[in-house]
Design an enzyme around this catalytic site. Structure first.
Site, short mmCIF file in Angstrom:
data_model
loop_
_atom_site.label_atom_id
_atom_site.label_comp_id
_atom_site.label_asym_id
_atom_site.label_seq_id
_atom_site.Cartn_x
_atom_site.Cartn_y
_atom_site.Cartn_z
N LEU A 68 34.74 46.30 -2.44
CA LEU A 68 34.92 47.72 -2.72
C LEU A 68 36.23 48.13 -2.07
CD1 LEU A 68 31.34 49.15 -1.96
CD2 LEU A 68 32.35 48.75 -4.22
N ASP A 69 37.00 49.01 -2.73
CA ASP A 69 38.26 49.41 -2.12
C ASP A 69 38.00 50.35 -0.95
OD1 ASP A 69 38.32 52.21 -2.95
OD2 ASP A 69 38.83 51.52 -4.96
N ILE A 70 39.03 50.63 -0.19
CA ILE A 70 38.88 51.35 1.07
C ILE A 70 38.29 52.74 0.89
CG2 ILE A 70 41.25 52.26 1.02
CD1 ILE A 70 41.30 51.84 4.10
N ASN A 71 38.52 53.37 -0.24
CA ASN A 71 38.03 54.73 -0.48
C ASN A 71 36.70 54.77 -1.22
OD1 ASN A 71 40.30 56.01 0.74
ND2 ASN A 71 41.50 55.60 -1.11
N THR A 72 36.09 53.62 -1.45
CA THR A 72 34.80 53.55 -2.14
C THR A 72 33.71 53.19 -1.13
OG1 THR A 72 35.87 52.85 -4.20
CG2 THR A 72 33.50 52.45 -4.00
#
Length: 286
Positions: A114-118
């Site tokens: 998952l990306d950092i903002n997810t």
């Protein structure tokens, strides 16, 4: 006729992945570096080994075990926004591996990213083959996300995203889009996608001129994010849940004699989680 005394051989990367050193793809890259040897000879991709072979990595002997002797463990982790899906960050930022339970002789392998903002559901396993199969596009494993969208979402937008949109790295689409309430800048949807390309959910919405302001994964295959696992906490899956994932990946169920009973293991891990939560309350990143 097959010799009943014939020793079973398997691909080297598969055997190494089973030791918990990493995913099969990571092991393939390791072999390509020339740091893996079989019986004193530098290994190459395509080599096969049995548990009787002598395999070294970076010059150190690796203990090989038969597939049926290794317990298959899986945990779910509720990732908060701001954490990275990497083992180490040069800038010292928190990673998802920082809060996972410690293992002896094994390591946790992330099933997807998952990306950092997810935020939301991440699965980790000690079985590299299981991780590899559940991530591979050919398995068509569903990933479900809760999405908060800014903008006026029209039926034609939804229709386009379900039928398919050409992104810079190829066609992409949602297999399902359901509205979950709200209005204006606080409209929520649940979407289902069958692969895990980088920022694919966000990019599909952006292709329609819409902005994702919050994104949370709530399901991976048959596993839903457990509400008992608050952000930054983990829970070990039951044997039944692990069996469901194994079946989805096309792997045989694995029951190892002498392993911890699922219920007992879950209770032990929940106690550990409460202890970890207490420690994390006092932890502040540099």
């Amino acid at each position: 006729m097959k010799d009943i005394n014939e020793v079973k051989t398997e691909k080297l990367q598969k055997v190494l992945a089973r030791t918990g050193m990493g995913s099969r793809r990571e092991m393939e890259r390791l072999i390509e570096t020339g740091e893996v040897a079989i019986n004193g000879q530098t290994a190459k991709l395509g080599d096969r080994v049995s548990i009787n072979d002598r395999v070294t990595v970076h010059g150190r002997l690796v203990k090989l075990v038969a597939e049926e002797e290794v317990p298959r463990r899986v945990i779910m982790y509720s990732k908060p926004e701001g954490e990275l899906c990497t083992r180490h960050d040069p800038q010292g930022r928190r990673t998802v591996f920082d809060r996972l339970p410690k293992l002896k002789g094994e390591r946790w392998i992330s099933i997807g990213r998952l990306d950092i903002n997810t935020s939301g559901l991440l699965l980790f396993t000690t079985d590299g083959e299981l991780a590899n199969r559940l991530m591979h596009p050919s398995q068509q494993v569903e990933r479900e996300y809760a999405v908060r969208v800014m903008g006026d979402v029209k039926p034609e937008h939804v229709k386009a995203m379900v039928e398919g949109v050409m992104l810079e790295d190829g066609m992409a689409n949602f297999t399902d889009v359901q509205e979950f309430g709200g209005e204006g800048i606080n409209t929520w949807f649940h979407v289902v996608i069958m692969e895990g390309r980088n920022r694919e959910v966000r990019r599909l919405w952006e292709s329609q001129g819409l902005t994702v302001s919050r994104l949370k994964r709530v399901r991976y295959g048959s596993i839903f994010l457990d509400k008992r696992a608050r952000a930054g906490e983990w829970i070990e899956l039951t044997q039944q849940e692990i069996d469901q994932l194994s079946e989805m990946a096309g792997l045989e169920k694995r029951r190892v004699k002498g392993s911890i009973d699922s219920h007992d293991r879950i209770e032990r891990q929940r106690k550990k989680t409460r202890a970890i939560r207490s420690v994390n309350k006092n932890h502040r990143p540099n």
